[in-house]
Motif scaffolding. Structure first.
Motif, PDB file in Angstrom:
ATOM      1  N   LYS A  18     -84.055  54.840 -68.845  1.00  0.00           N
ATOM      2  CA  LYS A  18     -85.130  54.582 -67.832  1.00  0.00           C
ATOM      3  C   LYS A  18     -85.991  53.382 -68.397  1.00  0.00           C
ATOM      4  N   GLU A  21     -84.296  50.515 -66.899  1.00  0.00           N
ATOM      5  CA  GLU A  21     -84.425  50.169 -65.318  1.00  0.00           C
ATOM      6  C   GLU A  21     -85.926  49.542 -65.126  1.00  0.00           C
ATOM      7  N   LYS A  22     -86.753  50.131 -65.937  1.00  0.00           N
ATOM      8  CA  LYS A  22     -88.359  49.374 -65.662  1.00  0.00           C
ATOM      9  C   LYS A  22     -88.138  48.067 -65.817  1.00  0.00           C
ATOM     10  N   THR A  24     -85.765  45.953 -65.807  1.00  0.00           N
ATOM     11  CA  THR A  24     -84.987  45.353 -64.966  1.00  0.00           C
ATOM     12  C   THR A  24     -85.808  45.108 -63.327  1.00  0.00           C
ATOM     13  N   LYS A  25     -86.460  46.079 -63.017  1.00  0.00           N
ATOM     14  CA  LYS A  25     -87.531  45.970 -62.033  1.00  0.00           C
ATOM     15  C   LYS A  25     -88.396  44.946 -62.279  1.00  0.00           C
ATOM     16  N   ARG A  26     -88.901  44.922 -63.263  1.00  0.00           N
ATOM     17  CA  ARG A  26     -89.972  43.773 -63.384  1.00  0.00           C
ATOM     18  C   ARG A  26     -89.606  42.413 -63.486  1.00  0.00           C
ATOM     19  N   THR A  28     -86.604  41.454 -61.932  1.00  0.00           N
ATOM     20  CA  THR A  28     -86.121  40.982 -60.786  1.00  0.00           C
ATOM     21  C   THR A  28     -87.224  40.676 -59.814  1.00  0.00           C
ATOM     22  N   GLY A  29     -88.390  41.343 -60.047  1.00  0.00           N
ATOM     23  CA  GLY A  29     -89.450  41.493 -59.235  1.00  0.00           C
ATOM     24  C   GLY A  29     -90.336  39.995 -59.473  1.00  0.00           C
ATOM     25  N   ARG A  30     -90.068  39.503 -60.687  1.00  0.00           N
ATOM     26  CA  ARG A  30     -90.741  38.136 -61.147  1.00  0.00           C
ATOM     27  C   ARG A  30     -89.785  37.060 -60.614  1.00  0.00           C
ATOM     28  N   ASP A  32     -87.942  37.155 -57.963  1.00  0.00           N
ATOM     29  CA  ASP A  32     -88.231  36.987 -56.406  1.00  0.00           C
ATOM     30  C   ASP A  32     -89.658  36.307 -56.173  1.00  0.00           C
TER      31      ASP A  32
END
Length: 50
Positions: A18, A21-22, A24-26, A28-30, A32
């Motif tokens: 978990k 995953e968090k 990775t999301k941060r 990939t958001g940065r 983008d």
């Protein structure tokens, strides 16, 4: 006793998953956001060239 240790290992691995995953999301958001900024810069530079 072995069942208890197995449960602890499973919960630890679930927690690590978990967390990854968090993160990775941060990331990939940065990325983008950076891509959008670079595209804006490229657009402005192309407009300036013309």
């Amino acid at each position: 006793m072995a069942v208890f240790i197995s449960i602890i290992i499973i919960l630890s691995l679930w927690s690590i998953t978990k967390t990854l995953e968090k993160m990775t999301k941060r990331i990939t958001g940065r990325q983008d956001e950076e891509i959008e900024h670079l595209q804006e810069i490229k657009k402005l530079l192309l407009e300036k060239k013309e």
